[in-house]
Design an enzyme around this catalytic site. Structure first.
Site, PDB file in Angstrom:
ATOM      1  N   ASP A 234       0.866  -1.174   0.000  1.00 35.77           N
ATOM      2  CA  ASP A 234       0.000   0.000   0.000  1.00 35.77           C
ATOM      3  C   ASP A 234       0.908   1.231   0.000  1.00 35.77           C
ATOM      4  OD1 ASP A 234      -3.018   0.882   0.577  1.00 35.77           O
ATOM      5  OD2 ASP A 234      -1.669   2.219   1.672  1.00 35.77           O
ATOM      6  N   ASN A 242      -2.563  12.615  -3.540  1.00 34.53           N
ATOM      7  CA  ASN A 242      -3.479  12.961  -4.630  1.00 34.53           C
ATOM      8  C   ASN A 242      -4.155  14.303  -4.369  1.00 34.53           C
ATOM      9  OD1 ASN A 242      -3.204  10.992  -6.574  1.00 34.53           O
ATOM     10  ND2 ASN A 242      -4.802   9.668  -5.755  1.00 34.53           N
ATOM     11  N   ASP A 251      -1.093   9.185 -10.715  1.00 29.82           N
ATOM     12  CA  ASP A 251      -0.928   8.157 -11.750  1.00 29.82           C
ATOM     13  C   ASP A 251       0.543   7.944 -12.094  1.00 29.82           C
ATOM     14  OD1 ASP A 251      -3.633   7.825 -11.843  1.00 29.82           O
ATOM     15  OD2 ASP A 251      -3.943   8.906 -13.725  1.00 29.82           O
ATOM     16  N   GLU A 278      -4.370   2.079  -4.767  1.00 29.44           N
ATOM     17  CA  GLU A 278      -2.920   2.120  -4.529  1.00 29.44           C
ATOM     18  C   GLU A 278      -2.411   0.846  -3.888  1.00 29.44           C
ATOM     19  OE1 GLU A 278      -4.843   4.199  -0.947  1.00 29.44           O
ATOM     20  OE2 GLU A 278      -5.222   3.949  -3.088  1.00 29.44           O
TER      21      GLU A 278
END
Length: 364
Positions: A234, A242, A251, A278
């Site tokens: 993770d 983000n 991304d 993720e």
């Protein structure tokens, strides 16, 4: 392009898919040839004198029996080596029948007076067009058939004659056409496989592929008693990343992390995939806890060294938390995944940017 030349760069999991295609098509041809070979005995009795037709009938029955055996051979359809052996045996059955019928017709002085009995080499070559083969594989089969034809011509004394040269030239030409068709089939199969099994953003295996292969690896490990490590990853504080830099930057980080996983999944049996968002997963057959821990540290260090330039112009770094579970006797996919997930949350709760090894379940 190299994937079409030879199979050494194909993943273990794509080989399973290609193996099953070879398996089903060999069986289909074996059943068809069994019927045709047996049924053609009536044509032999009509066209040939009894002495010749009887010998060829025995050869046809033997060929049909061999094709029946291939048709009934269901074992390990996903093992590529066995599927290639099946294809080779099918080719050998047809070549042996061709050789036997040639000898019988030669003994009765009918080799050049009966049409239709010398076409098996051409049929074998053209039949290769329905199989997804690499360029080297189809070249090997073609060369084998051409060499058999060459030896046959030398034995019959027709080598160097116009008809013999024409046959060899036609076999080579058909081999080229069949090779082109086989390689195109392989290319199409590769494209379809990647579309069905790859995550479009990262290029890693998608969740469906990961789960299917984990099921298979668990069964294989339980049957053989071998080790199997499962790593769950993770990316740390990815939601905050983000929110701060934007999804386009996120991304880019996902792609960079996927590249790190791909670089560290060095063995052909290793599989790295995107589990969702993720979260990522690695399936590592024949790997124990110590080896998995060393690999987890190597991946963490690679993340520390990575720098990603995001659309804002900033260069950012990232880290990952990792949960590791080693398959225990009697476990299924759900249980080993649950333990890996629990170990991942333990790694996150204890400070992130580390790995934790799942504890063994206590027997009830």
């Amino acid at each position: 392009m190299s994937d079409l030349l030879a199979a050494r760069r194909h993943s273990r999991y794509f080989n399973h898919t290609r193996s099953y295609h070879l398996f089903t098509r060999v069986r289909m041809l074996a059943w068809l040839l069994m019927v045709l070979q047996s049924g053609w005995i009536l044509i032999d009795w009509w066209l040939l004198p009894e002495a010749a037709s009887t010998g060829i009938a025995y050869a046809r029955l033997a060929s049909s029996a061999a094709c029946l055996g291939l048709g009934l051979w269901f074992a390990q359809p996903y093992r590529l080596e066995l599927s290639m052996v099946r294809l080779l045996l099918l080719v050998l059955v047809l070549i042996l029948f061709q050789t036997a019928s040639t000898v019988i017709l030669q003994q009765h002085g009918m080799q050049s007076s009966v049409a239709g009995y010398a076409f098996f080499p051409f049929m074998i070559i053209t039949m290769l067009a329905i199989f997804p083969l690499t360029l080297f594989e189809v070249a090997g089969f073609t060369l084998f058939v051409v060499l058999v034809e060459l030896v046959t011509q030398l034995w019959l004394g027709s080598f160097g004659q116009v008809a013999g040269i024409n046959d060899l030239w036609l076999l080579a030409l058909l081999g080229g056409i069949a090779g082109w068709a086989s390689v195109n089939q392989l290319s199409m199969l590769l494209v379809l496989y990647r579309q069905a099994t790859r995550d479009p953003l990262t290029g890693l295996a998608n969740r469906r592929q990961v789960m299917e292969q984990l099921d298979e690896e668990v069964v294989q490990a339980q049957e053989s008693g071998s080790q199997l490590a499962v790593m769950m990853f993770d990316l740390d504080k990815f939601k905050s990343f983000n929110d701060h830099y934007g999804h386009a930057a996120g991304d880019l980080v996902l792609k960079r992390f996927a590249r790190i996983l791909r670089e560290h999944a060095r063995r052909k049996a290793d599989l790295a995939g995107r589990f969702g968002g993720e979260e990522f997963l690695m399936i590592l057959p024949d790997m124990d806890a110590a080896q998995a821990g060393a690999l987890a540290d190597a991946i963490r260090e690679a993340c520390h060294a990575a720098r990603v330039k995001v659309p804002t112009g900033d260069e950012v770094s990232f880290s990952t938390s990792i949960g590791i579970a080693i398959l225990q006797p009697g476990e299924d996919r759900s249980t080993v995944l649950q333990r890996a997930d629990e170990a991942l949350y333990q790694a996150k709760d204890s400070g992130r940017d580390r790995y934790c090894l799942a504890v063994m379940q206590q027997a009830a």
